[in-house]
Design a protein around this motif. Structure first.
Motif, short mmCIF file in Angstrom:
data_model
loop_
_atom_site.label_atom_id
_atom_site.label_comp_id
_atom_site.label_asym_id
_atom_site.label_seq_id
_atom_site.Cartn_x
_atom_site.Cartn_y
_atom_site.Cartn_z
N THR A 192 0.85 -1.15 0.05
CA THR A 192 -0.07 -0.29 -0.02
C THR A 192 1.16 1.22 0.05
O THR A 192 1.94 1.08 0.67
N VAL A 193 0.10 1.98 -0.56
CA VAL A 193 0.65 3.61 -0.43
C VAL A 193 -0.04 5.13 -0.40
O VAL A 193 -0.93 5.07 -0.34
N ASP A 194 0.35 5.36 0.69
CA ASP A 194 -0.67 6.59 1.21
C ASP A 194 0.51 8.32 0.97
O ASP A 194 0.78 8.71 1.45
N LEU A 195 -0.30 9.14 0.12
CA LEU A 195 0.78 10.43 -0.36
C LEU A 195 0.23 10.99 -0.45
O LEU A 195 -1.18 11.58 -1.28
N ASN A 196 0.48 12.33 0.61
CA ASN A 196 -0.65 13.39 0.54
C ASN A 196 0.09 14.54 0.14
O ASN A 196 2.27 14.81 0.77
N LYS A 197 0.30 15.62 -0.80
CA LYS A 197 0.87 16.35 -1.06
C LYS A 197 0.25 18.32 -0.80
O LYS A 197 -0.84 18.12 -1.76
N ALA A 209 -3.51 3.99 -2.15
CA ALA A 209 -3.33 2.89 -3.52
C ALA A 209 -2.85 1.14 -2.80
O ALA A 209 -2.58 1.52 -1.67
N MET A 210 -3.28 0.30 -3.24
CA MET A 210 -2.84 -0.66 -2.12
C MET A 210 -3.54 -1.78 -3.57
O MET A 210 -3.80 -1.75 -5.62
N VAL A 211 -1.97 -3.21 -3.68
CA VAL A 211 -2.13 -4.69 -4.19
C VAL A 211 -1.86 -5.22 -3.78
O VAL A 211 -1.08 -5.05 -2.65
N GLN A 212 -3.03 -6.75 -4.35
CA GLN A 212 -2.78 -7.46 -3.11
C GLN A 212 -2.49 -8.70 -3.99
O GLN A 212 -3.22 -8.21 -5.07
N ASP A 213 -1.60 -10.19 -3.55
CA ASP A 213 -2.11 -11.38 -4.12
C ASP A 213 -2.34 -12.56 -3.02
O ASP A 213 -0.86 -12.79 -2.57
N ASN A 224 -7.32 -14.66 -3.16
CA ASN A 224 -7.57 -13.38 -3.50
C ASN A 224 -6.76 -11.91 -4.75
O ASN A 224 -5.86 -11.86 -3.20
N LYS A 225 -7.00 -11.06 -5.50
CA LYS A 225 -6.30 -10.90 -6.18
C LYS A 225 -6.77 -9.58 -6.18
O LYS A 225 -8.00 -9.45 -6.88
N GLY A 226 -6.03 -8.56 -6.13
CA GLY A 226 -6.73 -7.19 -6.29
C GLY A 226 -6.29 -6.19 -6.36
O GLY A 226 -4.49 -5.92 -5.88
#
Length: 741
Positions: A192-197, A209-213, A224-226
């Motif tokens: 995961t990533v959390d970016l605040n600018k 954003a998130m990605v998993q497998d 579970n993928k997504g």
């Protein structure tokens, strides 16, 4: 550990003429602001697990002065536990249980019940109803709010036992960036990533954003993928007029899991003495799939009018699509594969030849929602009382369509009970046939809430909501035969609560709240068929009515670092359909009654010791529930005792966490007479989890989570027929690295 930046929830919206009478604007304009002595305000330090106020603008008082049970699960709790789905997050509140589907199917997405009632159609995102069969992820959530008791005043239709409100992450001033990566058992991989600018003195942009497998511990062939993306832009921060535009986009590609046969488990009556199947047996096909696309876009504008008044308007468009093919198990056949009937003794001696029948199902469903809310929040003096008011108008369009698909002229082959083969040949579904089952709901609602403060000890909280509701069912067969039904009516829900404050940091309250569920209100489907016991689809029926009475007390202890609460409640859902033996007809005199006590504690015991805990003791029963052959006295899947605890302690650079949850027996079989068959209940269980984290530096931390620490075998859910079940997660582990930059 990752820390949360404090985010204050401002209160703005468009004030409509319909609600102008609710706000004494003229009186406010004429009344001079009272002269108060100069005071020095010191902001209390933020407590990681504890929330003082709901992010829902309809709540007109802090939680300690709100006359109902409200639990808020903050992001710090989710991060310590490594909770990535909504179901995992809800383990932190007592009274919620998971459900399975029927007829070889399994429930898609988040399916659970609270205090004996289904939460179907009672999940909200930032105060707007969220639809669709989605397994909701926590990557873009600031917190999860659970409101318990009849809540039609807050939500409109339904919400007989409460609702869940998910609060999205928003852009804020200041640069703040973090990322995490997780590796675990069952080939678990997630990032995961959390970016605040901060873009200017008044604007900012945020990306989550998130990605998993990942596989599933203890299950073969299930994964579970997504990935998901959350975008947020804010302008006018720190000014009287603020704009927030944000969206969330989720893609999932999972392998659905229909569970395993219940044979051999304690209480299984159909084939006594038979052995259990292996917990990792997979009875589906390698060609099964579950594909989910979920998108929502929201725009919110707020403006401070001054003198404590803010108006806001929020608009959302959302669409979810779920496409699933599932091979599910149905019934066990204790016969040899080469014969249809054998001597029972021979059968018993050859369990390796036993079969389990299966079904193959295709679900192709779309959900669409378009919503607009205009509201106002104001604080003022009138009639000698101090008022905190929230009022608004909601326009809502909801649509659900399920598409039919062609099937081959073949039956689903049975599987070997103890040695299923996921590579076994299966027929495939064809394309859409033109047949579909659909429904739309259009709602115009208006609401008003007010907390009137008489003095420092006494206040009154009240709310009223009126909805004009129209449901239209439009079903078409593959041959083009169309059936259209509609129902239009007004729904009224209200609530009232009296609050007494023994001290500034405590309250004692009594409250009454209602809700209404019209025919077809939970599944978008009406029926012209004569109502049967338990049905609620005929438009000629009255809405089911729910009322909740609650008495409780809330206290802020240890210099407002720890919130504790206790409440006793009774909820009655009336006008359920039941069989009348005298007239031989179905009438609306059935009821479901749930009553009990709930306790909670959330916050800090010391600066280094955090805790969140809850316990619910409930009693559920059916009143005057009868079909043509048997009376029903109990409520399925309603354990009478649930408890949850999570606590963590910081020791120098280490943080240690320990949690446990307990669920008492939940009955499947509740009829007064008749044979039970299969598995009659979900046995009680308790599970323990543990966590240890190490702060490597100011920017880097590592965390190890161990789930089901003592490797307890337990049943998480059983289907209505008692023939199949889902086992709880076996002992598993995950290591997470968190980085700030």
């Amino acid at each position: 550990m990752a820390q949360i930046r404090s985010r204050k929830h401002s209160k703005p919206v468009h004030l409509l003429a319909l609600l102008a009478a609710s706000v004494p604007a003229a009186g406010m304009a004429q009344q001079a602001a009272p002269t108060l002595p100069t005071v020095t305000v010191k902001e209390a330090p933020e407590v990681p697990f504890k929330a003082d106020k709901s992010a829902n603008d309809k709540f007109t008082a802090p939680l300690v002065n709100t006359p109902k049970t409200v639990q808020i699960i903050k992001r710090e709790v989710l991060e310590e536990q490594g909770a990535i789905t909504l179901m995992e997050a809800l383990r932190n509140t007592p009274g919620i249980t998971m459900q399975m589907g029927e007829n070889g199917n399994t429930s898609a997405g988040d399916t659970f019940q609270l205090r004996g009632f289904s939460l179907q159609q009672s999940t909200f995102v930032d105060g707007i109803r969220d639809l669709g069969a989605v397994t909701r992820d926590t990557f873009n959530l600031e917190q999860v709010e659970i409101v318990k008791g009849a809540a039609g005043t807050e939500t409109g239709r339904g919400a007989a036992s409460g609702f869940i409100n998910l609060i999205s992450k928003q852009a804020h001033l200041g640069d703040e960036n973090s990322a995490s990566g997780t590796l675990g058992t069952a080939s678990r991989k997630r990032a995961t990533v959390d970016l605040n600018k901060q873009l200017s003195d008044t604007s900012a942009f945020r990306l989550n954003a998130m990605v998993q497998d990942s596989g599933v511990d203890g299950r073969d062939h299930v994964d579970n993928k997504g990935y998901g993306v959350g975008l947020a832009y804010a302008a006018g921060l720190g000014t009287p007029t603020r704009l927030n535009i944000y969206s969330q986009h989720l893609r999932q590609k999972n392998t659905p899991d229909g569970g395993i046969p219940a044979i051999g488990f304690a209480g299984y009556a159909s084939i006594p003495g038979a052995a259990k199947v292996r917990r990792d047996n997979y009875y589906g096909s390698v060609n099964d799939r579950e594909k989910v696309d979920a998108d929502m876009v929201t725009a919110k504008i707020e403006h401070d009018l001054g003198q404590g008044t803010t108006v806001r308007n929020i608009t959302r468009v959302g669409k979810n699509h779920m496409d699933r093919t599932l091979t599910g198990i149905i019934g066990i056949t204790a016969v040899d594969t080469a014969a249809t009937a054998l001597n029972p003794a021979v059968v018993a001696a050859n369990p390796a030849t036993w079969l389990v029948s299966r079904s193959r199902q295709r679900v192709d469903q779309e959900n669409t929602i378009v919503a607009n809310q205009t509201s106002v929040s104001s604080e003022f003096n009138a009639g000698g009382l101090q008022h905190s008011l929230a009022a608004g108008v909601e326009l809502l369009h909801e649509k659900q369509v399920s598409f039919d698909h062609g099937t081959a002229a073949a039956t689903t082959p049975a599987a070997n009970l103890y040695n299923p083969n996921p590579l076994q040949g299966m027929y495939n579904f064809g394309g859409r046939t033109g047949g579909k089952t659909g429904g739309t709901t259009n709602t115009i609602g208006a609401y008003v809430f007010d907390t009137a403060k008489f003095n420092e000890q006494w206040s009154l909280n009240g709310g009223l909501r009126v909805d004009r509701y129209k449901l239209k069912t439009d079903n078409i067969t593959a041959a083009g035969v169309r059936t259209a039904l509609d129902d239009s009516r007004s729904l009224v829900s209200w609530s009232v609560g009296g609050i007494y404050k023994p001290t500034q940091e405590s309250s004692v309250y009594a409250s009454y709240a209602t809700s209404a569920t019209p025919p077809g209100g939970n599944n978008f489907q009406l029926s012209a068929a004569t109502p049967t016991a338990g049905s609620n689809a005929n438009a000629a029926l009255d809405p089911q009515r729910t009322k909740t009475i609650e008495l409780g007390s809330k206290w802020e202890l240890l210099n407002k670092r720890l919130n504790v609460a206790a409440a006793v409640f009774r909820t009655v859902n009336d006008k359920q359909t039941s069989y009348d033996a005298v007239s031989n007809t179905t009438q609306q005199f059935g009821k479901t009654q749930v009553q009990g006590i709930e306790l909670s504690a959330v916050g800090q015991i010391t600066n280094f010791w955090q805790v969140t805990a809850g316990l619910a003791k409930t009693s559920t029963k059916q009143v005057n529930q009868q079909n043509a052959t048997v009376a029903t006295t109990g409520v399925r899947w309603s354990p009478d005792l649930t408890a949850t605890l999570w606590t963590s302690y910081q020791l120098d650079k280490f943080t240690f966490g320990l949690g446990t949850r307990y669920v008492s027996e939940a009955k499947r079989f509740v009829n007064a007479t008749g044979a039970q068959g299969n598995l009659p209940n979900v046995p009680s269980y308790w599970v323990a989890d543990a966590m240890v984290a190490y702060q490597v530096s100011d920017k880097v931390s590592l965390r190890l989570n161990v789930y089901n620490l003592f490797d307890k075998d337990y049943l998480m859910a059983v289907n209505n027929g008692g023939g199949r079940l889902a086992l709880g997660q076996q002992r598993s582990a995950a290591v997470t690295a968190n980085i700030k930059f």
